[in-house]
Design an enzyme around this catalytic site. Structure first.
Site, PDB file in Angstrom:
ATOM      1  N   ASN A 110      17.223  52.720  16.556  1.00  0.00           N
ATOM      2  CA  ASN A 110      19.141  53.059  16.290  1.00  0.00           C
ATOM      3  C   ASN A 110      18.853  53.699  17.630  1.00  0.00           C
ATOM      4  O   ASN A 110      19.942  53.813  19.026  1.00  0.00           O
ATOM      5  CB  ASN A 110      19.606  53.228  15.450  1.00  0.00           C
ATOM      6  CG  ASN A 110      19.706  51.769  14.486  1.00  0.00           C
ATOM      7  OD1 ASN A 110      19.412  51.022  14.330  1.00  0.00           O
ATOM      8  ND2 ASN A 110      20.336  52.408  13.057  1.00  0.00           N
ATOM      9  N   THR A 155      57.033  42.912  51.016  1.00  0.00           N
ATOM     10  CA  THR A 155      56.763  43.509  49.660  1.00  0.00           C
ATOM     11  C   THR A 155      57.383  41.392  49.483  1.00  0.00           C
ATOM     12  O   THR A 155      58.690  41.529  50.488  1.00  0.00           O
ATOM     13  CB  THR A 155      58.201  44.589  49.598  1.00  0.00           C
ATOM     14  OG1 THR A 155      59.693  44.019  49.890  1.00  0.00           O
ATOM     15  CG2 THR A 155      57.588  45.334  49.893  1.00  0.00           C
ATOM     16  N   HIS A 156      57.483  41.118  48.547  1.00  0.00           N
ATOM     17  CA  HIS A 156      58.732  40.238  47.454  1.00  0.00           C
ATOM     18  C   HIS A 156      57.997  38.834  48.323  1.00  0.00           C
ATOM     19  O   HIS A 156      58.293  38.096  48.742  1.00  0.00           O
ATOM     20  CB  HIS A 156      59.265  40.083  47.452  1.00  0.00           C
ATOM     21  CG  HIS A 156      60.233  41.487  47.084  1.00  0.00           C
ATOM     22  ND1 HIS A 156      60.264  41.185  45.530  1.00  0.00           N
ATOM     23  CD2 HIS A 156      60.722  41.872  47.192  1.00  0.00           C
ATOM     24  CE1 HIS A 156      60.684  41.949  44.948  1.00  0.00           C
ATOM     25  NE2 HIS A 156      61.018  42.814  45.802  1.00  0.00           N
ATOM     26  N   SER A 279      32.086  23.002  54.051  1.00  0.00           N
ATOM     27  CA  SER A 279      32.133  21.959  53.222  1.00  0.00           C
ATOM     28  C   SER A 279      31.440  20.658  53.557  1.00  0.00           C
ATOM     29  O   SER A 279      30.459  20.716  54.601  1.00  0.00           O
ATOM     30  CB  SER A 279      33.677  21.200  53.833  1.00  0.00           C
ATOM     31  OG  SER A 279      34.488  20.384  53.362  1.00  0.00           O
ATOM     32  N   LYS A 285      35.105  22.924  58.477  1.00  0.00           N
ATOM     33  CA  LYS A 285      35.745  23.790  57.467  1.00  0.00           C
ATOM     34  C   LYS A 285      34.584  25.340  57.945  1.00  0.00           C
ATOM     35  O   LYS A 285      33.473  24.976  57.537  1.00  0.00           O
ATOM     36  CB  LYS A 285      35.327  23.224  56.568  1.00  0.00           C
ATOM     37  CG  LYS A 285      37.117  22.401  56.179  1.00  0.00           C
ATOM     38  CD  LYS A 285      38.506  23.306  55.997  1.00  0.00           C
ATOM     39  CE  LYS A 285      38.263  24.387  55.102  1.00  0.00           C
ATOM     40  NZ  LYS A 285      38.284  23.653  53.865  1.00  0.00           N
ATOM     41  N   ASN A 287      34.690  28.062  55.696  1.00  0.00           N
ATOM     42  CA  ASN A 287      35.583  28.626  54.230  1.00  0.00           C
ATOM     43  C   ASN A 287      35.039  30.076  54.028  1.00  0.00           C
ATOM     44  O   ASN A 287      33.956  30.077  53.592  1.00  0.00           O
ATOM     45  CB  ASN A 287      35.167  27.929  52.499  1.00  0.00           C
ATOM     46  CG  ASN A 287      35.031  25.843  53.377  1.00  0.00           C
ATOM     47  OD1 ASN A 287      36.913  25.826  54.056  1.00  0.00           O
ATOM     48  ND2 ASN A 287      34.354  25.156  52.606  1.00  0.00           N
ATOM     49  N   GLU A 292      36.689  34.350  47.745  1.00  0.00           N
ATOM     50  CA  GLU A 292      37.462  33.715  46.485  1.00  0.00           C
ATOM     51  C   GLU A 292      36.957  34.646  45.319  1.00  0.00           C
ATOM     52  O   GLU A 292      37.815  34.345  44.841  1.00  0.00           O
ATOM     53  CB  GLU A 292      37.629  31.893  47.005  1.00  0.00           C
ATOM     54  CG  GLU A 292      38.519  31.741  47.372  1.00  0.00           C
ATOM     55  CD  GLU A 292      38.157  29.985  48.401  1.00  0.00           C
ATOM     56  OE1 GLU A 292      39.350  29.584  49.020  1.00  0.00           O
ATOM     57  OE2 GLU A 292      37.016  29.814  47.781  1.00  0.00           O
ATOM     58  N   TYR A 319      25.705  51.847  11.251  1.00  0.00           N
ATOM     59  CA  TYR A 319      25.205  51.079  12.718  1.00  0.00           C
ATOM     60  C   TYR A 319      25.385  49.674  12.219  1.00  0.00           C
ATOM     61  O   TYR A 319      25.261  49.500  10.680  1.00  0.00           O
ATOM     62  CB  TYR A 319      23.579  51.571  12.167  1.00  0.00           C
ATOM     63  CG  TYR A 319      23.164  50.264  13.209  1.00  0.00           C
ATOM     64  CD1 TYR A 319      23.011  49.938  14.728  1.00  0.00           C
ATOM     65  CD2 TYR A 319      21.899  49.201  12.991  1.00  0.00           C
ATOM     66  CE1 TYR A 319      22.302  49.311  15.496  1.00  0.00           C
ATOM     67  CE2 TYR A 319      21.784  48.033  13.386  1.00  0.00           C
ATOM     68  CZ  TYR A 319      22.090  48.302  14.891  1.00  0.00           C
ATOM     69  OH  TYR A 319      22.008  46.918  15.309  1.00  0.00           O
ATOM     70  N   GLN A 324      24.350  45.206  19.043  1.00  0.00           N
ATOM     71  CA  GLN A 324      23.200  44.663  20.418  1.00  0.00           C
ATOM     72  C   GLN A 324      24.391  43.513  21.306  1.00  0.00           C
ATOM     73  O   GLN A 324      23.701  43.177  22.095  1.00  0.00           O
ATOM     74  CB  GLN A 324      22.545  43.402  19.293  1.00  0.00           C
ATOM     75  CG  GLN A 324      21.496  43.085  19.517  1.00  0.00           C
ATOM     76  CD  GLN A 324      20.583  41.913  19.653  1.00  0.00           C
ATOM     77  OE1 GLN A 324      20.501  42.365  18.058  1.00  0.00           O
ATOM     78  NE2 GLN A 324      19.596  41.177  19.989  1.00  0.00           N
ATOM     79  N   LYS A 327      25.168  44.295  24.847  1.00  0.00           N
ATOM     80  CA  LYS A 327      24.634  45.153  26.178  1.00  0.00           C
ATOM     81  C   LYS A 327      24.740  43.993  27.353  1.00  0.00           C
ATOM     82  O   LYS A 327      25.010  43.781  28.407  1.00  0.00           O
ATOM     83  CB  LYS A 327      22.980  43.751  25.751  1.00  0.00           C
ATOM     84  CG  LYS A 327      22.114  45.844  25.444  1.00  0.00           C
ATOM     85  CD  LYS A 327      20.820  45.128  24.740  1.00  0.00           C
ATOM     86  CE  LYS A 327      19.963  46.426  24.467  1.00  0.00           C
ATOM     87  NZ  LYS A 327      18.861  46.422  24.230  1.00  0.00           N
TER      88      LYS A 327
END
Length: 394
Positions: A110, A155-156, A279, A285, A287, A292, A319, A324, A327
């Site tokens: 422990n 904003t918004h 793609s 494309k 990407n 993302e 304990y 365990q 982890k």
């Protein structure tokens, strides 16, 4: 194979697989830390005349040799080992004989587990600090290259007030500076020495010197009383995961901005070809998959924090094997943060703003006009606000 807790009784293979879990895979990163903790413990035992100095030398030399051979790929932690602690002690005893069996005197798995984990967390937090500082350098380079370029402040999701690349970078830089402070602050909980608390109730009858191992291992303090050690399980881990989760939210928001800026509708930025993907069906494309995935990574970090906190939330004192399971979320969050911070720094190094595509709506200067009416014509702000608002209502 004799695990640290083995009494010579049979163990069902299914039980071994379930109870060992991922430890034999995860613990590779803890080998050097368990070696450090074990050497400090052996030196303390020798200083207290609990083992001979010859045995101590054999133990320390044997552990260092095992660490070196592990780094060379000459052995691995197996499921039969269960974890790094059995793996090292078994191989040590095979190499040096009875002296290896004397190492575990005065400690439990422990406090051994927690010692190695805290030493690792200390280094992991500092390593992440260095990586975030490198990210801040990449942000500063964007400011140096193109900081004067005007940007609309939103904003918004609407044009609101004038901003700039420098202001945009500066906001995120402050957030990451705060992350550095937060990551450094977690050492308050990490830097407490649990070694010598054994299974949570000390080692009655053994004259251990816990301050010896505290000094040897570079901890700030010896955690006391011994019953506090197991109660503290999860606190340092969750504190670090919290700081990571907060930092990853800023990283996610930066990625979200850049994804918007990269759309054809905005076209505010270009990305280096080597950080984009393609793609499988559309030849044209490019990407921004990296961004993302960075945007989504904050959710994983949050989930790791939630998982860690829920594991310890309702445990009684002492304990419990539940611990365990701390982890996996801890290691997963640290690894994801390292990868995410590094890849964002790399992406920013090849990013360029395209001022020819950045148009500011006329209304974005409305607040500045209201302020002009106040400062130059003496108009009360509320009247100036309404006057300017009437102009844009037409």
């Amino acid at each position: 194979m004799s695990r640290l807790w083995d009494k010579g009784l049979p163990l069902d293979e299914r039980v071994l697989r379930y109870t060992a879990g991922e430890d034999h895979l995860l613990d590779a990163r803890l080998v050097s830390y368990d070696v450090r903790g074990s050497i400090a413990h052996a030196e303390m035992l020798a200083a207290q005349d609990l083992i001979s100095h010859d045995d101590c030398h054999a133990i320390c030399d044997g552990l260092r040799a095992l660490e070196a051979s592990f780094d060379k790929g000459e052995w691995q932690i197996s499921l039969e080992d269960e974890d790094v602690h059995t793996a090292l002690e078994t191989r040590l005893t095979d190499a040096i004989g009875d002296a290896g069996g004397r190492l575990h005197l005065g400690r439990s798995r422990n406090d051994q587990v927690l010692t190695a984990l805290r030493l690792y967390l200390h280094d992991a937090a500092l390593d992440l600090v260095g990586r975030v500082e490198h990210l801040r350098v990449s942000i500063a380079h964007v400011t140096d290259r193109q900081g004067e370029i005007e940007l609309p402040g939103y904003t918004h999701m609407q044009h609101a007030m004038p901003s700039s690349v420098a202001l945009w970078c500066g906001g995120f830089d402050e957030g990451f500076a705060d992350a550095v402070e937060g990551l450094r602050a977690v050492h308050r909980r990490i830097n407490k020495n649990p070694l010598g608390s054994a299974a949570g109730y000390g080692t009655p009858g053994l004259p251990l010197d816990r301050e010896f191992t505290t000094r040897r291992l570079g901890f700030d303090a010896t955690q006391s009383p011994v019953t506090a050690v197991q109660l503290s399980r999860g606190k340092a881990e969750s504190t670090l995961l919290f700081e990571i989760a907060i930092m990853m939210q800023d990283l996610s928001r930066m990625a979200s901005d850049l994804l918007l800026f990269y759309t054809q509708e905005f076209a505010y930025i270009s990305l280096a070809p080597e950080v984009t993907t393609g793609s499988s069906i559309m030849p044209q494309k490019r990407n921004p998959d990296v961004l993302e995935l960075l945007r989504a990574a904050a959710a994983t970090s949050q989930a790791c924090l939630d998982e860690a906190m829920m594991i310890t939330a309702k445990l009684p004192s002492g304990y419990h094997r539940d611990l365990q399971r701390l982890k996996p979320p801890v290691f997963r969050s640290i690894d994801l943060a390292v990868e995410s911070v590094d890849i964002m720094a790399y992406l920013l190094d090849g990013l360029a703003f395209k001022p020819e595509n950045i148009k500011l709506d006329e209304g974005i200067f409305a607040t500045a006009e209201a302020y002009r009416l106040v400062t130059e014509e003496g108009m009360p702000f509320r009247e100036a606000y309404r006057e300017v608002a009437r102009r844009y209502a037409k």
